[in-house]
Scaffold this motif. Structure first.
Motif, mmCIF file in Angstrom:
data_model
loop_
_atom_site.group_PDB
_atom_site.id
_atom_site.type_symbol
_atom_site.label_atom_id
_atom_site.label_comp_id
_atom_site.label_asym_id
_atom_site.label_seq_id
_atom_site.Cartn_x
_atom_site.Cartn_y
_atom_site.Cartn_z
ATOM 1 N N LEU A 38 2.924 7.104 -12.055
ATOM 2 C CA LEU A 38 3.989 6.678 -12.396
ATOM 3 C C LEU A 38 5.143 6.379 -11.254
ATOM 4 O O LEU A 38 5.575 7.503 -11.009
ATOM 5 C CB LEU A 38 4.654 6.686 -13.638
ATOM 6 C CG LEU A 38 3.613 6.573 -14.898
ATOM 7 C CD1 LEU A 38 3.902 7.618 -16.076
ATOM 8 C CD2 LEU A 38 3.460 5.247 -15.574
ATOM 9 N N LEU A 39 5.524 5.400 -10.820
ATOM 10 C CA LEU A 39 6.360 5.299 -9.515
ATOM 11 C C LEU A 39 7.505 4.420 -9.846
ATOM 12 O O LEU A 39 7.264 3.097 -10.238
ATOM 13 C CB LEU A 39 5.641 4.797 -8.434
ATOM 14 C CG LEU A 39 4.345 5.364 -7.995
ATOM 15 C CD1 LEU A 39 3.723 4.587 -6.828
ATOM 16 C CD2 LEU A 39 4.436 6.906 -7.555
ATOM 17 N N HIS A 40 8.797 4.966 -10.058
ATOM 18 C CA HIS A 40 9.956 4.399 -10.637
ATOM 19 C C HIS A 40 10.433 3.394 -9.341
ATOM 20 O O HIS A 40 9.957 3.191 -8.235
ATOM 21 C CB HIS A 40 11.002 5.107 -10.695
ATOM 22 C CG HIS A 40 11.423 5.925 -9.596
ATOM 23 N ND1 HIS A 40 12.086 5.476 -8.414
ATOM 24 C CD2 HIS A 40 11.229 7.316 -9.244
ATOM 25 C CE1 HIS A 40 12.196 6.639 -7.697
ATOM 26 N NE2 HIS A 40 11.936 7.527 -8.082
ATOM 27 N N GLU B 69 6.994 3.179 3.745
ATOM 28 C CA GLU B 69 6.042 3.816 4.280
ATOM 29 C C GLU B 69 6.177 5.662 4.004
ATOM 30 O O GLU B 69 5.136 5.949 3.705
ATOM 31 C CB GLU B 69 5.920 3.758 5.880
ATOM 32 C CG GLU B 69 5.719 2.041 6.179
ATOM 33 C CD GLU B 69 7.132 1.652 6.607
ATOM 34 O OE1 GLU B 69 7.649 1.430 7.737
ATOM 35 O OE2 GLU B 69 8.056 1.560 5.569
ATOM 36 N N ALA B 70 7.375 5.919 4.325
ATOM 37 C CA ALA B 70 7.523 7.466 3.939
ATOM 38 C C ALA B 70 7.201 7.955 2.512
ATOM 39 O O ALA B 70 6.369 8.766 2.260
ATOM 40 C CB ALA B 70 8.918 7.869 4.261
ATOM 41 N N TYR B 71 7.803 6.972 1.533
ATOM 42 C CA TYR B 71 7.485 7.120 0.080
ATOM 43 C C TYR B 71 5.880 7.086 -0.272
ATOM 44 O O TYR B 71 5.269 7.932 -1.017
ATOM 45 C CB TYR B 71 8.211 6.300 -0.688
ATOM 46 C CG TYR B 71 9.492 6.231 -0.685
ATOM 47 C CD1 TYR B 71 10.051 7.664 -0.344
ATOM 48 C CD2 TYR B 71 10.594 5.505 -0.980
ATOM 49 C CE1 TYR B 71 11.374 7.841 -0.546
ATOM 50 C CE2 TYR B 71 11.704 5.893 -1.364
ATOM 51 C CZ TYR B 71 12.369 6.956 -0.946
ATOM 52 O OH TYR B 71 13.788 6.999 -1.086
ATOM 53 N N VAL C 141 5.628 0.228 -3.276
ATOM 54 C CA VAL C 141 5.309 1.808 -2.710
ATOM 55 C C VAL C 141 3.781 2.104 -3.310
ATOM 56 O O VAL C 141 2.906 2.624 -2.280
ATOM 57 C CB VAL C 141 6.150 3.052 -3.255
ATOM 58 C CG1 VAL C 141 5.481 4.325 -3.079
ATOM 59 C CG2 VAL C 141 7.651 2.802 -2.736
ATOM 60 N N GLY C 142 3.476 1.670 -4.461
ATOM 61 C CA GLY C 142 2.128 1.952 -4.962
ATOM 62 C C GLY C 142 1.145 1.156 -4.287
ATOM 63 O O GLY C 142 0.061 1.592 -3.822
ATOM 64 N N LEU C 143 1.404 0.026 -3.878
ATOM 65 C CA LEU C 143 0.505 -0.984 -3.179
ATOM 66 C C LEU C 143 0.285 -0.455 -1.737
ATOM 67 O O LEU C 143 -0.884 -0.460 -1.348
ATOM 68 C CB LEU C 143 1.107 -2.225 -3.178
ATOM 69 C CG LEU C 143 0.678 -3.422 -3.968
ATOM 70 C CD1 LEU C 143 1.416 -4.761 -3.610
ATOM 71 C CD2 LEU C 143 -0.888 -3.621 -3.737
ATOM 72 N N GLU D 270 6.945 -5.817 -12.917
ATOM 73 C CA GLU D 270 8.045 -6.218 -12.027
ATOM 74 C C GLU D 270 8.294 -5.892 -10.499
ATOM 75 O O GLU D 270 9.263 -5.745 -10.077
ATOM 76 C CB GLU D 270 9.509 -5.996 -12.806
ATOM 77 C CG GLU D 270 9.570 -6.862 -14.184
ATOM 78 C CD GLU D 270 10.374 -7.947 -14.009
ATOM 79 O OE1 GLU D 270 11.291 -8.324 -13.193
ATOM 80 O OE2 GLU D 270 9.965 -8.995 -14.764
ATOM 81 N N GLY D 271 7.022 -5.711 -10.160
ATOM 82 C CA GLY D 271 7.231 -5.187 -8.631
ATOM 83 C C GLY D 271 7.381 -6.127 -7.643
ATOM 84 O O GLY D 271 7.193 -7.483 -7.729
#
Length: 262
Positions: free
Chosen positions: A34-36, A81-83, A110-112, A128-129
């Motif tokens: 899970l990425l906030h 990119e860093a994340y 970030v997940g993508l 809601e990304g």
């Protein structure tokens, strides 16, 4: 409830160790990561532990660098990119048999990016990304346009105060999360989020994933963008919720997520 709070997952990024703080509920070899969102924290997904339909899956919610309890990066900007690099290294440490990535707002982008090299990925769910330029809303663009010093010294605290005193419960929660973030991380990630949203790459990458889904608050404006650009079979409106369905209607959100994961 078997929930481990504030577990540090040490990963290497740019030659330095980053202790990524996570809430992990162990339940088996399949992992929901899970990425906030922007200036949020892992606590935004706290309600997932109350979903019986997901109880058979290990869940791992992390604080991205400069957010919540994870310290800012020692070198380099807080870009998406860093994340994504940090997230990919967390996945290696978790070593899931099957991986399910869930990202909210900025975390969806970030997940993508991280999904491009994730061999264990089975499902990707954007809540809601950000996928297109219109998804980089007023807040992220306003922050991105500010000088870093002005934002850090003046506007960051005003932003936190405005959220904490808002009448809406989701905005007040956002304010509490934002208060734990490093101003520079919020500023740099806002600029990166706008750049990536405007790039056109995120939508293409979303469409290329074999099992991708988009969940959005029924009370928001996502039916204008990006929902019309997506396959209707992969989109789910979460009733009685806006940009933060995990706050407004967590039961419906995690029920929809369970159906997607299967």
């Amino acid at each position: 409830m078997n929930l481990l709070h504030n577990q540090a997952i040490p990963v290497d990024h740019g030659g330095a160790v980053v202790d990524v703080v996570a809430d992990i509920r162990p339940a088996g070899p399949d992992v929901v990561l899970l990425l906030h969102g922007l200036s949020c924290t892992k606590e935004s997904f706290a309600g997932i532990t109350d979903s019986p339909a997901l109880a058979h899956l290990t869940t791992c919610a992390i604080d991205l660098p400069g957010h919540g309890r994870t310290a800012p990066l020692r070198s380099g900007a807080h870009t998406l990119e860093a994340y994504a690099d940090v997230v990919s290294r967390v996945v290696v440490r978790l070593a899931p048999r099957r991986l399910h990535v869930v990202g909210h707002s900025l975390g969806g982008a970030v997940g993508l990016i991280a999904a491009q090299g994730a061999t264990s990925l089975v499902t990707y769910t954007s809540v809601e990304g950000n996928l297109v330029g219109e998804d980089a809303g007023l807040v992220s663009r306003q922050i991105a346009e500010l000088d870093l010093e002005d934002f850090a010294v003046n506007e960051f605290h005003r932003f936190v105060d405005s959220l904490r005193t808002a009448p809406e419960a989701d905005l007040r929660a956002w304010g509490e999360w934002t208060a734990t973030c490093a101003p520079a991380a919020v500023h740099e990630s806002s600029r990166s989020l706008v750049e990536w949203s405007d790039s056109g790459k995120l939508l293409d990458w979303y469409r290329a994933l074999p099992r991708a889904a988009y969940l959005y608050g029924a009370l928001g404006d996502r039916t204008r963008h990006p929902v019309p650009l997506l396959d209707e079979s992969t989109t789910v409106a979460i009733p009685e919720s806006g940009h933060f369905p995990m706050v407004d209607n967590p039961a419906a959100l995690y029920s929809a997520l369970a159906a997607i994961i299967g």
